[in-house]
Design an enzyme around this catalytic site. Structure first.
Site, PDB file in Angstrom:
ATOM      1  CG  ASP A  73      27.645  40.786  15.486  1.00 36.19           C
ATOM      2  OD1 ASP A  73      28.874  40.716  15.351  1.00 36.19           O
ATOM      3  OD2 ASP A  73      27.075  40.692  16.589  1.00 36.19           O
ATOM      4  CG  ASP A 100      24.286  45.912  14.453  1.00 35.77           C
ATOM      5  OD1 ASP A 100      24.411  45.539  15.634  1.00 35.77           O
ATOM      6  OD2 ASP A 100      24.115  45.127  13.503  1.00 35.77           O
ATOM      7  CG  ASP A 155      22.447  43.288  10.175  1.00 37.98           C
ATOM      8  OD1 ASP A 155      22.005  42.121  10.156  1.00 37.98           O
ATOM      9  OD2 ASP A 155      22.942  43.775  11.209  1.00 37.98           O
TER      10      ASP A 155
END
Length: 231
Positions: free
Chosen positions: A17, A15, A186
């Site tokens: 961000d 991922d 996250d």
């Protein structure tokens, strides 16, 4: 005649961000646009409310993209790219986690293939990935008509289950068989993706993902602190 034997490699999926960079690139981009006078201040108020929904896992991504792509509507991609390049230099590059670079390099040394999958628009994700030296990217595709951004998206949105759908389509197009897959994220929104890969890692996890990762005994990597691997 010697025949070269190729050992199947792993696929490392990141991922973007809050995983590779210490922020949300789309949010930073919206602030950048407002600061440069390219978008109204009201965009930030609207976006803040939607990001609250994102943290809870309840964001309507279609509505989010419609709102945040409004400043691009009617613009030519090369004009936006010039702004994006400035944005990456000023804002994104300083926000890249050193540990993220280390992990990417770890995979490179193993001979793994690296892929970024993001729920951010391709106009941001592709050039950020290029800075990281990553060529394979799946992001939200932006619609163009006659060489102009329409302010709309096209295709399957790479968000939640959409990331897995887009990944499966990408894998079908690859002339390569992978030995297995690593996944790093996250966000609780990426639970479908982390459940799909063979080796999931919760990186800088939000509270809901952290709890899930602990229950599943996944490795938790905290790149926000010096001691970056927790159990």
């Amino acid at each position: 005649m010697n025949t070269k034997i190729t050992t199947p490699s792993y696929l490392a999926i990141f991922d973007l961000d809050e995983t590779l960079i210490a922020a949300d690139s789309a949010s930073l981009w919206n602030h950048f646009l407002v600061e440069k006078g390219l978008a109204p201040v009201s965009l930030l108020t609207h976006e803040h409310a939607m990001m609250t929904a994102y943290a809870k896992g309840t964001l309507d991504m279609t509505s989010y993209m419609t709102a945040t792509l409004e400043p691009l509507k009617g613009k030519k991609p090369h004009i936006i790219k010039q702004r994006v390049d400035d944005f990456i230099h000023e804002v994104i590059t300083p926000a890249i986690y050193p540990q993220a670079l280390d992990r990417i390099e770890w995979h490179r040394k193993r001979g793994d293939h690296i892929l970024i999958i993001s729920a951010t628009g391709e106009h941001l994700v592709k050039p950020i990935a290029a800075v990281l030296g990553i060529n394979n990217v799946i992001a939200i595709n932006l619609e163009q008509k006659e060489g102009i951004y329409t302010g709309k998206t096209t295709g399957i949105l790479s968000f939640k289950e959409g990331k897995v759908e887009r990944l499966k389509l990408w894998l079908q197009q690859q002339n390569h068989s992978y030995k297995g897959s690593y996944g790093y994220s996250d966000s609780i929104n990426d639970l479908p993706l982390l459940n799909f890969v063979n080796k999931p890692f919760a990186v800088n996890p939000d509270p809901m993902l952290a709890m899930h990762a602990q229950m599943q005994e996944w490795t938790i990597m905290d790149w926000r602190h010096a001691n970056n691997i927790l159990r």
